[in-house]
Structures are given as C-alpha cells and as structure tokens.
Write a protein that holds these residues in place. Structure first.
Motif, PDB file in Angstrom:
ATOM      1  N   GLU A 156       0.827  -1.208   0.000  1.00 39.56           N
ATOM      2  CA  GLU A 156       0.000   0.000   0.000  1.00 39.56           C
ATOM      3  C   GLU A 156       0.860   1.257   0.000  1.00 39.56           C
ATOM      4  OE1 GLU A 156      -3.022  -0.278  -0.720  1.00 39.56           O
ATOM      5  OE2 GLU A 156      -2.919  -2.443  -0.500  1.00 39.56           O
ATOM      6  N   ALA A 157       1.986   1.201   0.708  1.00 45.29           N
ATOM      7  CA  ALA A 157       2.905   2.343   0.695  1.00 45.29           C
ATOM      8  C   ALA A 157       3.482   2.540  -0.705  1.00 45.29           C
ATOM      9  CB  ALA A 157       4.024   2.130   1.708  1.00 45.29           C
ATOM     10  N   LEU A 158       3.814   1.436  -1.374  1.00 48.10           N
ATOM     11  CA  LEU A 158       4.297   1.528  -2.752  1.00 48.10           C
ATOM     12  C   LEU A 158       3.236   2.133  -3.666  1.00 48.10           C
ATOM     13  CD1 LEU A 158       6.188  -1.833  -3.475  1.00 48.10           C
ATOM     14  CD2 LEU A 158       7.170   0.465  -3.387  1.00 48.10           C
ATOM     15  N   GLN A 159       1.974   1.721  -3.461  1.00 49.22           N
ATOM     16  CA  GLN A 159       0.893   2.259  -4.280  1.00 49.22           C
ATOM     17  C   GLN A 159       0.722   3.756  -4.045  1.00 49.22           C
ATOM     18  OE1 GLN A 159      -1.513   0.358  -6.596  1.00 49.22           O
ATOM     19  NE2 GLN A 159      -1.119   2.486  -7.154  1.00 49.22           N
ATOM     20  N   ASP A 160       0.759   4.163  -2.785  1.00 46.85           N
ATOM     21  CA  ASP A 160       0.686   5.594  -2.470  1.00 46.85           C
ATOM     22  C   ASP A 160       1.840   6.346  -3.133  1.00 46.85           C
ATOM     23  OD1 ASP A 160      -1.543   5.209  -0.922  1.00 46.85           O
ATOM     24  OD2 ASP A 160      -0.560   5.576   1.001  1.00 46.85           O
ATOM     25  N   TYR A 161       3.021   5.768  -3.029  1.00 50.56           N
ATOM     26  CA  TYR A 161       4.215   6.397  -3.597  1.00 50.56           C
ATOM     27  C   TYR A 161       4.060   6.577  -5.103  1.00 50.56           C
ATOM     28  CZ  TYR A 161       9.246   6.933  -4.663  1.00 50.56           C
ATOM     29  OH  TYR A 161      10.465   7.379  -5.104  1.00 50.56           O
ATOM     30  N   ALA A 162       3.612   5.521  -5.781  1.00 49.25           N
ATOM     31  CA  ALA A 162       3.423   5.596  -7.231  1.00 49.25           C
ATOM     32  C   ALA A 162       2.360   6.630  -7.592  1.00 49.25           C
ATOM     33  CB  ALA A 162       3.036   4.225  -7.779  1.00 49.25           C
ATOM     34  N   ASN A 163       1.256   6.637  -6.855  1.00 51.52           N
ATOM     35  CA  ASN A 163       0.196   7.615  -7.116  1.00 51.52           C
ATOM     36  C   ASN A 163       0.700   9.044  -6.908  1.00 51.52           C
ATOM     37  OD1 ASN A 163      -1.541   5.485  -7.570  1.00 51.52           O
ATOM     38  ND2 ASN A 163      -2.542   5.610  -5.573  1.00 51.52           N
ATOM     39  N   ALA A 164       1.468   9.235  -5.828  1.00 54.43           N
ATOM     40  CA  ALA A 164       1.992  10.568  -5.530  1.00 54.43           C
ATOM     41  C   ALA A 164       2.960  11.026  -6.619  1.00 54.43           C
ATOM     42  CB  ALA A 164       2.676  10.566  -4.166  1.00 54.43           C
ATOM     43  N   LEU A 165       3.807  10.108  -7.071  1.00 53.65           N
ATOM     44  CA  LEU A 165       4.738  10.439  -8.151  1.00 53.65           C
ATOM     45  C   LEU A 165       3.985  10.866  -9.405  1.00 53.65           C
ATOM     46  CD1 LEU A 165       7.292   7.521  -7.737  1.00 53.65           C
ATOM     47  CD2 LEU A 165       7.851   9.955  -7.563  1.00 53.65           C
ATOM     48  N   ARG A 166       2.946  10.116  -9.727  1.00 50.13           N
ATOM     49  CA  ARG A 166       2.170  10.420 -10.930  1.00 50.13           C
ATOM     50  C   ARG A 166       1.495  11.787 -10.807  1.00 50.13           C
ATOM     51  NH1 ARG A 166       0.191   5.864 -11.098  1.00 50.13           N
ATOM     52  NH2 ARG A 166       1.626   4.940 -12.607  1.00 50.13           N
ATOM     53  N   ASP A 170       5.866  12.855 -12.158  1.00 52.18           N
ATOM     54  CA  ASP A 170       6.938  11.907 -12.488  1.00 52.18           C
ATOM     55  C   ASP A 170       6.318  10.572 -12.902  1.00 52.18           C
ATOM     56  OD1 ASP A 170       9.228  10.397 -12.740  1.00 52.18           O
ATOM     57  OD2 ASP A 170      10.136  11.118 -10.875  1.00 52.18           O
ATOM     58  N   ARG A 171       5.715  10.544 -14.067  1.00 55.09           N
ATOM     59  CA  ARG A 171       5.025   9.343 -14.532  1.00 55.09           C
ATOM     60  C   ARG A 171       6.002   8.201 -14.813  1.00 55.09           C
ATOM     61  NH1 ARG A 171      -0.198   9.973 -15.735  1.00 55.09           N
ATOM     62  NH2 ARG A 171      -0.137   8.039 -16.937  1.00 55.09           N
ATOM     63  N   ARG A 172       7.194   8.533 -15.253  1.00 55.70           N
ATOM     64  CA  ARG A 172       8.160   7.487 -15.595  1.00 55.70           C
ATOM     65  C   ARG A 172       8.507   6.632 -14.378  1.00 55.70           C
ATOM     66  NH1 ARG A 172      14.017   8.494 -18.594  1.00 55.70           N
ATOM     67  NH2 ARG A 172      14.644   6.290 -18.692  1.00 55.70           N
ATOM     68  N   LEU A 173       8.836   7.283 -13.272  1.00 58.37           N
ATOM     69  CA  LEU A 173       9.168   6.529 -12.061  1.00 58.37           C
ATOM     70  C   LEU A 173       7.934   5.826 -11.507  1.00 58.37           C
ATOM     71  CD1 LEU A 173      11.192   5.655  -9.979  1.00 58.37           C
ATOM     72  CD2 LEU A 173      10.912   7.856  -8.809  1.00 58.37           C
ATOM     73  N   ALA A 174       6.780   6.486 -11.605  1.00 56.26           N
ATOM     74  CA  ALA A 174       5.538   5.868 -11.134  1.00 56.26           C
ATOM     75  C   ALA A 174       5.252   4.590 -11.912  1.00 56.26           C
ATOM     76  CB  ALA A 174       4.380   6.850 -11.275  1.00 56.26           C
ATOM     77  N   ASP A 175       5.402   4.656 -13.236  1.00 57.90           N
ATOM     78  CA  ASP A 175       5.131   3.482 -14.071  1.00 57.90           C
ATOM     79  C   ASP A 175       6.112   2.353 -13.789  1.00 57.90           C
ATOM     80  OD1 ASP A 175       3.029   4.809 -15.226  1.00 57.90           O
ATOM     81  OD2 ASP A 175       4.139   5.403 -17.032  1.00 57.90           O
ATOM     82  N   SER A 176       7.337   2.706 -13.388  1.00 55.36           N
ATOM     83  CA  SER A 176       8.339   1.674 -13.116  1.00 55.36           C
ATOM     84  C   SER A 176       7.978   0.840 -11.891  1.00 55.36           C
ATOM     85  CB  SER A 176       9.717   2.314 -12.913  1.00 55.36           C
ATOM     86  OG  SER A 176       9.785   3.008 -11.673  1.00 55.36           O
ATOM     87  N   ILE A 181       4.065  -3.613  -8.010  1.00 54.03           N
ATOM     88  CA  ILE A 181       2.839  -3.504  -7.215  1.00 54.03           C
ATOM     89  C   ILE A 181       1.837  -4.572  -7.629  1.00 54.03           C
ATOM     90  CG2 ILE A 181       0.839  -2.043  -6.740  1.00 54.03           C
ATOM     91  CD1 ILE A 181       2.776   0.375  -7.027  1.00 54.03           C
ATOM     92  N   THR A 182       1.677  -4.765  -8.939  1.00 54.20           N
ATOM     93  CA  THR A 182       0.744  -5.782  -9.434  1.00 54.20           C
ATOM     94  C   THR A 182       1.167  -7.177  -8.982  1.00 54.20           C
ATOM     95  OG1 THR A 182       0.199  -4.452 -11.382  1.00 54.20           O
ATOM     96  CG2 THR A 182      -0.269  -6.813 -11.496  1.00 54.20           C
ATOM     97  N   ALA A 183       2.458  -7.472  -9.092  1.00 50.00           N
ATOM     98  CA  ALA A 183       2.960  -8.786  -8.680  1.00 50.00           C
ATOM     99  C   ALA A 183       2.744  -9.015  -7.191  1.00 50.00           C
ATOM    100  CB  ALA A 183       4.442  -8.907  -9.026  1.00 50.00           C
ATOM    101  N   ARG A 184       2.993  -8.005  -6.400  1.00 56.03           N
ATOM    102  CA  ARG A 184       2.809  -8.139  -4.954  1.00 56.03           C
ATOM    103  C   ARG A 184       1.336  -8.342  -4.621  1.00 56.03           C
ATOM    104  NH1 ARG A 184       7.012  -6.793  -1.574  1.00 56.03           N
ATOM    105  NH2 ARG A 184       5.477  -6.418   0.069  1.00 56.03           N
TER     106      ARG A 184
END
Length: 216
Positions: A156-166, A170-176, A181-184
């Motif tokens: 969930e922290a990773l998901q928040d981080y990706a959402n915040a980046l987007r 910073d879509r590139r880092l978010a997409d990375s 996240i999906t695998a986890r």
C-alpha cells in the motif's frame, strides 16, 4: 561523621532520582497504554487525550527517549485525525528526529515515521510534499530487507508512492513501480494486513476521518 552524612545524602539523591525515573516512566506508559486501547476501538478523540497526557509525563526527566518518541508519534497521528495537521506534522517530525538519534538513522521505527509523514501529506492531496517521505521510507525498507515483515502494508505504501509520483508529474518513475505492485498484489490475494491503517481525511469537515481497509 561528615563522611557518613555525605554518603547518606548521596544515597538519598540516588534513590530519589530512581523513584522519579520509575514514577515518570510508569505514568507515561500508563497513559500511553490507555491511548492504545482507545485507538484500538477507533475512539480517536479519547486516544488523543490519553496520548497527550502521556506526553506531559514523557517530557519530564528520566523517561526513555524511545518512549518519548513513540508517544509523540502516536499523538501526532491522532492530531492528524483531529484535523490538527500543523500539530501532527510537528509531532511526527520531532518523533522522526528523536528516533533517528536513538535507534539510528536507518531502522524499522524510522521507516514507520517516514511513511506516516508521507501519508499525512498524501491524504491531504499534497502529493509533491509526500514524495520525499515515501521515497526515503521505501528505500529504507528495501535496504533493511523488511518487505516481508508487513507485506500488505508495504504494498500500500508503494501504491501511495506511485500515485503521488504520478500526481507530482513523475510518470516514468511511477510506471516503473506498477509491475512490482501488481505482482505483490497477486501474491497477497487473501492475505489480511496485520494492522488496519486509518487514513486522514482530505477535507476534515467536522473532524471526519476515513478508515483504510487495506486497499488503495
């Protein structure tokens, strides 16, 4: 005779100091435990009151720094739920600095405070401000290999981080992060989080709060 008197006086001071230490620590722990019980039943106003009383005692002499840090951390979270964001931020920042000086600059306790600060900003939709805290927290958890300690919460922290980046552009880092996240999430199907995280309300009308159910 004077030597004997001095010895008695020194012993009295030592005993008094020891009693003060035990008394202050006991009262801090007593109110902190009461706050924990109130928080467990989602009575956040009562928890805030008890944690506040604990902090009064924790601010006295002889209370262990670790207990002071924990008290500030928990009171800061309750201040956030009471829509007192400035107080919440200051308490969490102070707890973070204190924890870094006691348990070291890199520890599970430090990462927990970093994530809480990130969440406080994120839930207020201050995404750019949340990114540095999530980035530090994620990097620290990876470095210490703590991902498996609380896997659902870390995802969930990773998901928040990706959402915040987007949201911060910073879509590139978010997409990375998306693949991980999906695998986890696929691995965690049917796994319940050890703790339910109460999210902070972005609007804070009437002190309203949102209770996090383990999914973004």
């Amino acid at each position: 005779m004077r030597a004997g008197f001095k010895a008695v006086a020194i012993l009295a001071l030592l005993l008094t100091g020891g009693c003060a230490k035990d008394f202050n620590t006991t009262n801090t722990a007593r109110y902190h435990d009461a706050g924990t019980r109130a928080e467990a039943v989602r009575d956040f106003p009562q928890a805030e009151e008890y944690y506040g009383r604990a902090l009064v005692w924790a601010g006295t002499e002889h209370v262990p720094a670790s207990l002071l840090s924990l008290t500030m951390y928990n009171l800061g979270r309750m201040k956030g739920h009471a829509c007192k964001f400035d107080e919440a931020r200051e308490l969490l920042l102070t707890s973070l600095a204190l924890e870094e000086s006691t348990s070291g600059p890199s520890s599970a306790q430090v990462s927990r405070r970093l994530f809480e600060l990130g969440r406080l900003y994120y839930d207020r939709r201050l995404y750019a401000e949340s990114v540095p805290y999530y980035a530090q927290g994620v990097a620290m958890v990876r470095r210490l290999k703590l991902e498996a300690d609380e896997p659902v919460t870390f995802t969930e922290a990773l998901q928040d981080y990706a959402n915040a980046l987007r949201e911060a552009g910073d879509r590139r880092l978010a997409d990375s992060l998306s693949g991980e996240i999906t695998a986890r999430r696929n691995q965690e199907v049917g796994t319940r989080p050890r703790y339910l995280i109460a999210r902070y309300s972005p609007s804070c009308r009437n002190g309203h709060m949102l209770v996090y159910n383990g999914r973004a």
